[in-house]
Design a protein around this motif. Structure first.
Motif, PDB file in Angstrom:
ATOM      1  N   ILE A 121     -12.035  -5.245   3.769  1.00  0.00           N
ATOM      2  CA  ILE A 121     -12.762  -5.441   5.039  1.00  0.00           C
ATOM      3  C   ILE A 121     -12.501  -4.234   5.949  1.00  0.00           C
ATOM      4  O   ILE A 121     -13.413  -3.684   6.557  1.00  0.00           O
ATOM      5  N   ALA A 122     -11.239  -3.814   6.001  1.00  0.00           N
ATOM      6  CA  ALA A 122     -10.895  -2.676   6.873  1.00  0.00           C
ATOM      7  C   ALA A 122     -11.522  -1.383   6.338  1.00  0.00           C
ATOM      8  O   ALA A 122     -11.962  -0.529   7.102  1.00  0.00           O
ATOM      9  N   PHE A 123     -11.570  -1.260   4.988  1.00  0.00           N
ATOM     10  CA  PHE A 123     -12.116  -0.046   4.356  1.00  0.00           C
ATOM     11  C   PHE A 123     -13.120  -0.449   3.278  1.00  0.00           C
ATOM     12  O   PHE A 123     -12.774  -0.470   2.084  1.00  0.00           O
ATOM     13  N   PRO A 124     -14.363  -0.770   3.669  1.00  0.00           N
ATOM     14  CA  PRO A 124     -15.344  -1.255   2.683  1.00  0.00           C
ATOM     15  C   PRO A 124     -15.579  -0.243   1.555  1.00  0.00           C
ATOM     16  O   PRO A 124     -16.006  -0.625   0.464  1.00  0.00           O
ATOM     17  N   HIS A 125     -15.312   1.038   1.821  1.00  0.00           N
ATOM     18  CA  HIS A 125     -15.567   2.051   0.788  1.00  0.00           C
ATOM     19  C   HIS A 125     -14.325   2.406  -0.025  1.00  0.00           C
ATOM     20  O   HIS A 125     -14.281   3.451  -0.683  1.00  0.00           O
ATOM     21  N   LEU A 126     -13.355   1.491   0.003  1.00  0.00           N
ATOM     22  CA  LEU A 126     -12.142   1.705  -0.792  1.00  0.00           C
ATOM     23  C   LEU A 126     -12.543   1.979  -2.244  1.00  0.00           C
ATOM     24  O   LEU A 126     -13.342   1.252  -2.828  1.00  0.00           O
ATOM     25  N   GLU A 127     -11.967   3.049  -2.816  1.00  0.00           N
ATOM     26  CA  GLU A 127     -12.395   3.428  -4.172  1.00  0.00           C
ATOM     27  C   GLU A 127     -11.472   2.898  -5.255  1.00  0.00           C
ATOM     28  O   GLU A 127     -11.889   2.748  -6.406  1.00  0.00           O
ATOM     29  N   LYS A 128     -10.207   2.666  -4.903  1.00  0.00           N
ATOM     30  CA  LYS A 128      -9.264   2.293  -5.955  1.00  0.00           C
ATOM     31  C   LYS A 128      -8.034   1.610  -5.360  1.00  0.00           C
ATOM     32  O   LYS A 128      -7.576   1.974  -4.276  1.00  0.00           O
ATOM     33  N   ILE A 129      -7.505   0.634  -6.109  1.00  0.00           N
ATOM     34  CA  ILE A 129      -6.201   0.045  -5.752  1.00  0.00           C
ATOM     35  C   ILE A 129      -5.266   0.273  -6.933  1.00  0.00           C
ATOM     36  O   ILE A 129      -5.611  -0.040  -8.078  1.00  0.00           O
ATOM     37  N   LEU A 130      -4.126   0.844  -6.619  1.00  0.00           N
ATOM     38  CA  LEU A 130      -3.119   1.142  -7.641  1.00  0.00           C
ATOM     39  C   LEU A 130      -1.931   0.243  -7.344  1.00  0.00           C
ATOM     40  O   LEU A 130      -1.340   0.336  -6.270  1.00  0.00           O
ATOM     41  N   ILE A 131      -1.569  -0.609  -8.307  1.00  0.00           N
ATOM     42  CA  ILE A 131      -0.552  -1.624  -8.003  1.00  0.00           C
ATOM     43  C   ILE A 131       0.585  -1.622  -9.015  1.00  0.00           C
ATOM     44  O   ILE A 131       0.355  -1.489 -10.216  1.00  0.00           O
ATOM     45  N   PHE A 132       1.811  -1.762  -8.481  1.00  0.00           N
ATOM     46  CA  PHE A 132       2.984  -1.835  -9.355  1.00  0.00           C
ATOM     47  C   PHE A 132       3.706  -3.153  -9.109  1.00  0.00           C
ATOM     48  O   PHE A 132       3.892  -3.563  -7.968  1.00  0.00           O
ATOM     49  N   ASP A 133       4.096  -3.799 -10.211  1.00  0.00           N
ATOM     50  CA  ASP A 133       4.983  -4.971 -10.120  1.00  0.00           C
ATOM     51  C   ASP A 133       6.092  -4.781 -11.138  1.00  0.00           C
ATOM     52  O   ASP A 133       5.887  -4.185 -12.207  1.00  0.00           O
ATOM     53  N   ILE A 134       7.251  -5.305 -10.814  1.00  0.00           N
ATOM     54  CA  ILE A 134       8.390  -5.200 -11.717  1.00  0.00           C
ATOM     55  C   ILE A 134       8.111  -5.947 -13.030  1.00  0.00           C
ATOM     56  O   ILE A 134       8.677  -5.617 -14.070  1.00  0.00           O
ATOM     57  N   LEU A 135       7.195  -6.917 -12.966  1.00  0.00           N
ATOM     58  CA  LEU A 135       6.761  -7.628 -14.174  1.00  0.00           C
ATOM     59  C   LEU A 135       5.368  -7.120 -14.551  1.00  0.00           C
ATOM     60  O   LEU A 135       4.379  -7.481 -13.882  1.00  0.00           O
TER      61      LEU A 135
END
Ligand code: NAD
Length: 344
Positions: free
Chosen positions: A162-176
């Protein structure tokens, strides 16, 4: 005859009444944060029930009682009673958090509604992060980094879109790694935005324009070296970064210094306790930026550190929206408190 009734809403009812509408949730939370800056609220600090010192929260969990009155257009009083049991997902296939929200009439003080607040709480937490992203991250931000692929990470990502409608990518890290893999499959489709697991927390941070930590960790993950010019760090949980990260910030913005201080667990508080920063180093509370009392981001080079501890007024704000929608749509069941009070 003075009967009293309240509406009861299950989680399914909350969702049917708009519980997953992040746009509306961000509007409600932004208004609550503005009321906070104007002093148009009553906010006793949260009461934490836990079975030992703060470290035991990781294993034995906690329950928070969060009462508040929110003025402005909302004008409701309420309390969220929310449990956290970090071992729930693995042990019981249940969410970490589960809660109930009670809303009362500020005039008679009688209950108006009792509803599941598990979704409301997750959504308002996403919205609080999202409002910070909107005011503090660089306008041309395209890549979001995330650490922690749980429930709150979902709402942080919804708010980021919503804040950035043109977001191009989400990079996510989890320990699992399983958690980040399944998170990416689910959220890429839901947000229509590519989400990829990062190889490390460092990669998620270094590759991002702004990044969020929302884990159940109780030891620092993020290192000061990883921070680059123009970064915005949205720090949603407890102790997830070394104190040197706080020290490096050009601006420290909080939801509430009083509440961060009261909780005493966040990295900002630890930096303060260790004498690395003082109160005057806290640049602003986000509400002050929303109402224009202080400026948000002023250039593309600032490293802005935004930390929230969560306030009951955010739950009352979104819960009141849900109640209004439920009443319009005839959702939920009406339950009697009494038919006629025996003593007046
Ligand atoms: N600021 C607020 O208002 C607010 C509100 C609600 C929840 N929270 C906090 O958000 C956090 C996450 O809540 P949730 O409901 O998403 O929990 P969750 O259990 O659904 O997800 C937490 C995730 O963090 C991951 N994790 C734990 N340690 C990690 C590490 N060292 N590195 C990377 N990943 C790690 C876990 O594997 C898990 O996937 C909690 O600490 C909670 O207290 C903050």
């Amino acid at each position: 005859m003075s009967k009293a009734e309240f509406i009861y809403l299950t989680q399914e009812d909350v969702i049917a009444a708009g519980g997953l509408n992040m746009e509306k949730c961000m509007e409600a939370v932004e208004e609550a944060l503005a009321c906070h800056a104007r002093g148009d609220m009553v906010l006793p600090s949260k009461t934490v029930v836990r079975w030992g010192d703060p470290e035991t929260e990781a294993t034995k969990g906690r329950i928070n009682a969060m009462p508040s009155y929110l003025g402005g257009k909302v004008n409701k009083v309420g309390i969220k009673w929310i449990g956290s049991s970090p071992l729930n997902p693995k042990r019981h296939n249940l969410p970490r958090a589960s809660g109930i929200l009670i809303l009362n009439d500020p005039e008679t003080k009688l209950p108006l509604a009792i509803m599941d607040s598990t979704i409301i709480s997750a959504m308002r937490t996403g919205a609080t992060g999202g409002v910070g992203m909107k005011y503090l991250a660089r306008k041309e931000s395209r890549i979001m980094g995330m650490i922690g692929a749980g429930v709150q990470a979902r709402t942080q990502a919804m708010a980021a879109k919503i804040a950035f409608p043109h977001l191009e990518k989400i990079l996510i890290f989890d320990i699992l790694p399983d958690r980040s893999n399944s998170w990416c499959q689910e959220m890429s489709l839901k947000l229509n935005t590519p989400c990829s697991p990062a190889r490390s927390a460092e990669e998620a941070v270094r590759e991002s324009d702004f990044f969020v930590t929302v884990t159940t960790a109780h030891a620092p993950i993020v290192k000061a070296d990883w921070i680059k010019s123009g970064h915005t760090f949205v720090h949603m949980a407890g102790y997830e970064d070394e104190v040197a990260v706080v020290k490096k910030a050009d601006k420290i913005v909080l939801d509430s210094w009083t509440e961060v201080h009261h909780r005493g667990l966040q990295t900002v508080y630890l930096a303060y306790e260790q004498g690395l920063i003082s109160e005057k180093d806290i640049y602003a509370e986000i509400g002050e930026i929303i109402i224009g009392k202080k400026k948000g981001r002023e250039n593309n080079k600032e490293f802005i550190y935004y930390n929230t501890v969560g306030m009951g007024i955010e739950d009352v704000a979104f819960g009141s929206f849900i109640l209004e929608e439920a009443q319009k749509k005839g959702i939920g069941i009406s339950l009697p408190l009494w038919k006629n009070p025996i003593w007046v």
